[in-house]
Motif scaffolding. Structure first.
Motif, PDB file in Angstrom:
ATOM      1  N   ARG A 177       0.850  -1.193   0.000  1.00 55.08           N
ATOM      2  CA  ARG A 177       0.000   0.000   0.000  1.00 55.08           C
ATOM      3  C   ARG A 177       0.884   1.241   0.000  1.00 55.08           C
ATOM      4  O   ARG A 177       1.698   1.429   0.904  1.00 55.08           O
ATOM      5  CB  ARG A 177      -0.906  -0.008   1.233  1.00 55.08           C
ATOM      6  CG  ARG A 177      -1.866   1.165   1.310  1.00 55.08           C
ATOM      7  CD  ARG A 177      -2.960   0.877   2.327  1.00 55.08           C
ATOM      8  NE  ARG A 177      -2.407   0.543   3.617  1.00 55.08           N
ATOM      9  CZ  ARG A 177      -2.097   1.442   4.554  1.00 55.08           C
ATOM     10  NH1 ARG A 177      -2.264   2.737   4.315  1.00 55.08           N
ATOM     11  NH2 ARG A 177      -1.615   1.063   5.724  1.00 55.08           N
ATOM     12  N   PRO A 178       0.772   2.091  -1.028  1.00 55.53           N
ATOM     13  CA  PRO A 178       1.641   3.269  -1.102  1.00 55.53           C
ATOM     14  C   PRO A 178       1.263   4.305  -0.046  1.00 55.53           C
ATOM     15  O   PRO A 178       0.117   4.383   0.411  1.00 55.53           O
ATOM     16  CB  PRO A 178       1.398   3.798  -2.514  1.00 55.53           C
ATOM     17  CG  PRO A 178       0.021   3.350  -2.855  1.00 55.53           C
ATOM     18  CD  PRO A 178      -0.158   2.007  -2.186  1.00 55.53           C
ATOM     19  N   HIS A 179       2.256   5.095   0.342  1.00 54.56           N
ATOM     20  CA  HIS A 179       2.056   6.186   1.294  1.00 54.56           C
ATOM     21  C   HIS A 179       2.670   7.458   0.725  1.00 54.56           C
ATOM     22  O   HIS A 179       3.674   7.390  -0.012  1.00 54.56           O
ATOM     23  CB  HIS A 179       2.738   5.880   2.636  1.00 54.56           C
ATOM     24  CG  HIS A 179       2.096   4.792   3.416  1.00 54.56           C
ATOM     25  ND1 HIS A 179       2.442   3.468   3.272  1.00 54.56           N
ATOM     26  CD2 HIS A 179       1.108   4.829   4.356  1.00 54.56           C
ATOM     27  CE1 HIS A 179       1.715   2.722   4.089  1.00 54.56           C
ATOM     28  NE2 HIS A 179       0.894   3.530   4.765  1.00 54.56           N
ATOM     29  N   PRO A 180       2.113   8.589   1.053  1.00 49.71           N
ATOM     30  CA  PRO A 180       2.813   9.839   0.760  1.00 49.71           C
ATOM     31  C   PRO A 180       4.219   9.763   1.355  1.00 49.71           C
ATOM     32  O   PRO A 180       4.441   9.121   2.390  1.00 49.71           O
ATOM     33  CB  PRO A 180       1.955  10.907   1.439  1.00 49.71           C
ATOM     34  CG  PRO A 180       0.596  10.295   1.508  1.00 49.71           C
ATOM     35  CD  PRO A 180       0.804   8.831   1.712  1.00 49.71           C
ATOM     36  N   TYR A 181       5.140  10.437   0.699  1.00 51.71           N
ATOM     37  CA  TYR A 181       6.551  10.218   1.078  1.00 51.71           C
ATOM     38  C   TYR A 181       7.332  11.528   0.984  1.00 51.71           C
ATOM     39  O   TYR A 181       7.153  12.322   0.052  1.00 51.71           O
ATOM     40  CB  TYR A 181       7.166   9.182   0.145  1.00 51.71           C
ATOM     41  CG  TYR A 181       8.626   8.913   0.369  1.00 51.71           C
ATOM     42  CD1 TYR A 181       9.045   8.054   1.379  1.00 51.71           C
ATOM     43  CD2 TYR A 181       9.596   9.515  -0.437  1.00 51.71           C
ATOM     44  CE1 TYR A 181      10.395   7.794   1.582  1.00 51.71           C
ATOM     45  CE2 TYR A 181      10.946   9.264  -0.244  1.00 51.71           C
ATOM     46  CZ  TYR A 181      11.338   8.403   0.773  1.00 51.71           C
ATOM     47  OH  TYR A 181      12.657   8.153   0.975  1.00 51.71           O
ATOM     48  N   VAL A 182       8.216  11.728   1.957  1.00 50.38           N
ATOM     49  CA  VAL A 182       9.116  12.883   1.964  1.00 50.38           C
ATOM     50  C   VAL A 182      10.509  12.385   2.323  1.00 50.38           C
ATOM     51  O   VAL A 182      10.663  11.577   3.259  1.00 50.38           O
ATOM     52  CB  VAL A 182       8.668  13.943   2.989  1.00 50.38           C
ATOM     53  CG1 VAL A 182       9.706  15.069   3.093  1.00 50.38           C
ATOM     54  CG2 VAL A 182       7.314  14.523   2.607  1.00 50.38           C
ATOM     55  N   SER A 183      11.513  12.814   1.571  1.00 46.56           N
ATOM     56  CA  SER A 183      12.898  12.503   1.946  1.00 46.56           C
ATOM     57  C   SER A 183      13.604  13.785   2.342  1.00 46.56           C
ATOM     58  O   SER A 183      13.381  14.850   1.754  1.00 46.56           O
ATOM     59  CB  SER A 183      13.639  11.814   0.802  1.00 46.56           C
ATOM     60  OG  SER A 183      13.721  12.650  -0.335  1.00 46.56           O
ATOM     61  N   LEU A 184      14.457  13.668   3.347  1.00 44.70           N
ATOM     62  CA  LEU A 184      15.165  14.823   3.904  1.00 44.70           C
ATOM     63  C   LEU A 184      16.664  14.576   3.885  1.00 44.70           C
ATOM     64  O   LEU A 184      17.116  13.426   3.910  1.00 44.70           O
ATOM     65  CB  LEU A 184      14.757  15.081   5.355  1.00 44.70           C
ATOM     66  CG  LEU A 184      13.288  15.060   5.736  1.00 44.70           C
ATOM     67  CD1 LEU A 184      13.149  15.211   7.247  1.00 44.70           C
ATOM     68  CD2 LEU A 184      12.566  16.191   5.018  1.00 44.70           C
ATOM     69  N   SER A 185      17.425  15.651   3.904  1.00 48.99           N
ATOM     70  CA  SER A 185      18.873  15.545   4.072  1.00 48.99           C
ATOM     71  C   SER A 185      19.340  16.654   5.000  1.00 48.99           C
ATOM     72  O   SER A 185      18.871  17.800   4.909  1.00 48.99           O
ATOM     73  CB  SER A 185      19.599  15.664   2.735  1.00 48.99           C
ATOM     74  OG  SER A 185      21.005  15.583   2.928  1.00 48.99           O
ATOM     75  N   THR A 186      20.233  16.284   5.932  1.00 50.66           N
ATOM     76  CA  THR A 186      20.828  17.267   6.843  1.00 50.66           C
ATOM     77  C   THR A 186      22.323  17.430   6.574  1.00 50.66           C
ATOM     78  O   THR A 186      23.028  18.034   7.377  1.00 50.66           O
ATOM     79  CB  THR A 186      20.616  16.829   8.299  1.00 50.66           C
ATOM     80  OG1 THR A 186      21.290  15.573   8.509  1.00 50.66           O
ATOM     81  CG2 THR A 186      19.136  16.657   8.614  1.00 50.66           C
ATOM     82  N   ARG A 187      22.784  16.896   5.473  1.00 52.92           N
ATOM     83  CA  ARG A 187      24.223  16.877   5.185  1.00 52.92           C
ATOM     84  C   ARG A 187      24.793  18.299   5.153  1.00 52.92           C
ATOM     85  O   ARG A 187      24.320  19.165   4.419  1.00 52.92           O
ATOM     86  CB  ARG A 187      24.471  16.189   3.850  1.00 52.92           C
ATOM     87  CG  ARG A 187      25.941  15.884   3.559  1.00 52.92           C
ATOM     88  CD  ARG A 187      26.088  15.222   2.191  1.00 52.92           C
ATOM     89  NE  ARG A 187      25.342  13.987   2.134  1.00 52.92           N
ATOM     90  CZ  ARG A 187      25.828  12.806   2.518  1.00 52.92           C
ATOM     91  NH1 ARG A 187      27.054  12.738   2.997  1.00 52.92           N
ATOM     92  NH2 ARG A 187      25.086  11.715   2.424  1.00 52.92           N
TER      93      ARG A 187
END
Length: 446
Positions: free
Chosen positions: A45-55
């Motif tokens: 089941r797909p979900h809304p998605y967010v990817s983050l970076s703190t580099r």
């Protein structure tokens, strides 16, 4: 032993296709798209998605590198919205909100019964989401990136979800890093190969392509490099009025040189280019080979070529008297073939020999002289010939070289051809371990 029947599984072929496709991905974007397509095929089941970076960002700050609603996910062509590896500087930096608290924690986070309507980073696109699961993606032991799944349900994520997806997400993240590193290495390798080709072209331009005609002599040369760029050099140059290379076939004074920079490849080629420029400036100067070698040695020492050095044999030859004055800076002694009844007598030209160039600045290079006779052939060569290795790690050696010369008719071309054949037979298909250069000159009968 019994085999478990795997054929009933409908998911296993999909998983196999997924991991196979991931192994062929060429860019980080391809990895993410393949993984998303695979999850859809597995009916997860797909979900809304967010990817983050703190580099390289201050604590609590982050950049949103990917933001996908359910509508975006159903349209897989929108899986790549920006390229964070290329467009990093143009991606806005955020602070605070739910995501700011998550990246400060450094640990997996699950939130239920949320209200994101006023969140500064998520409120505009994900206001209808009520629960969230944030998983840290580790790089070098630090949680530099985050995978955040959201859901409109108030309590959609469980401890089992965290445990299962934390491992999966980090494996995918590792694949992304691997692909990105491989791409950078490939780009660097392509650039290095281009530069090596340019170095090789420049270095080969220093080697004579058409040998000059030396009065009363026949001449042949061979130049084979271990790598694209070589550290060997040979030169045949007429001298008139103290200036090399300015006279034609009428010249009576000529210089012959064979030199070898330590090592091989680009660094040796650069050192040899330096020597070529130095010798062009000093050849023909009063004092002959001794003065040329002294000045070349001092200038190489002044250039601080560190652990590199150059061996060289340099001779001045007068075509009228057939007198040859030579100096030797750590180089292999040339071999002189003299006709005798029934064959050849071969002797080393080693009356003098001093240190290689570029080691100690104040070396008084000595010279010796000999008169070449009609019918004699002189072979100058670099140590890539005598140090050629057999598969059993046995050197070709000077003894084999002399035996090879005795079996020829003494003409320069025949000498080079026979030596190359003997060396190649000795190597028995193994790659040469160094550059191989030869210069052969024969005094013809009057």
């Amino acid at each position: 032993m019994r085999h478990l029947d795997l054929s009933p599984s409908e998911r296993l072929p999909i998983v196999m296709d997924l991991v196979s496709s991931l192994s062929k991905a060429q860019t980080p974007e391809e990895v993410l798209k393949i993984f998303a397509e695979g999850r859809n095929r597995l009916d997860e089941r797909p979900h809304p998605y967010v990817s983050l970076s703190t580099r390289n960002l201050p604590e609590g700050s982050y950049k949103i590198t990917r933001s996908l609603t359910l509508d975006d996910i159903t349209r897989l062509d929108s899986i790549v919205q920006v390229n964070p590896w290329r467009d990093w500087q143009s991606i806005p930096t955020h602070h605070g909100g739910v995501l700011g608290e998550i990246v400060r924690s450094g640990r997996p986070v699950v939130l239920h019964d949320m209200d994101l309507s006023s969140d500064p980073a998520l409120g505009e696109r994900f206001a209808d989401c009520r629960s969230l699961m944030a998983l840290p993606l580790f790089d070098g032991g630090k949680p530099l990136n985050w995978a955040v799944s959201l859901s409109p349900l108030p309590d959609d994520f469980s401890l089992d979800d965290v445990e299962q997806r934390l491992l999966t997400a980090n494996l995918v993240g590792g694949t992304v890093r691997h692909v990105q590193t491989a791409r950078r290495l490939n780009e660097a390798s392509t650039q290095i190969a281009h530069e090596l080709r340019r170095i090789a072209e420049i270095q080969r331009a220093l080697v004579p392509t058409d040998l000059p005609k030396v009065p009363g002599m026949s001449v042949a040369a061979s130049y084979r490099t271990f790598d694209q760029a070589g550290g060997d050099l040979f030169a045949i140059s007429p001298v008139a009025n103290g200036t090399p290379g300015t006279a034609g076939e009428e010249s009576t004074l000529w210089t012959f040189m064979v030199a070898d920079a330590s090592g091989h490849g680009p660094s040796a080629a650069v050192v040899m280019a330096m020597l070529h420029a130095i010798l062009n400036a000093v050849q023909g100067a009063e004092g002959g080979p001794s003065r040329c070698l002294r000045r070349a040695n001092r200038q190489l020492c002044d250039k601080r070529i560190e652990q590199s050095f150059v061996t060289a044999f340099l001779a001045g030859y007068d075509t009228r008297s057939r007198r040859m004055v030579y100096g030797r800076a750590g180089h292999n002694p040339p071999l002189l073939m003299s006709p005798v009844k029934g064959g050849w007598e071969v002797e080393r030209i080693d009356a003098v020999g001093d240190l290689p160039l570029g080691i100690i600045p104040d070396v008084d290079y000595q010279t010796a002289e000999t008169t070449l006779q009609p019918g004699q052939t002189l072979l100058m060569y670099t140590d890539g010939i005598t140090e050629a290795m057999s598969p059993g790690r046995e050197l070709f050696g000077e003894k084999r070289l002399i035996e090879t010369l005795i079996g020829t008719d003494g003409s320069p071309q025949a000498v080079l051809h026979a030596v190359h054949q003997a060396v190649e037979k000795h190597q028995d298909g193994a790659r040469a371990g160094d550059d191989q250069t030869m210069l052969a000159i024969r005094v013809e009968a009057d």
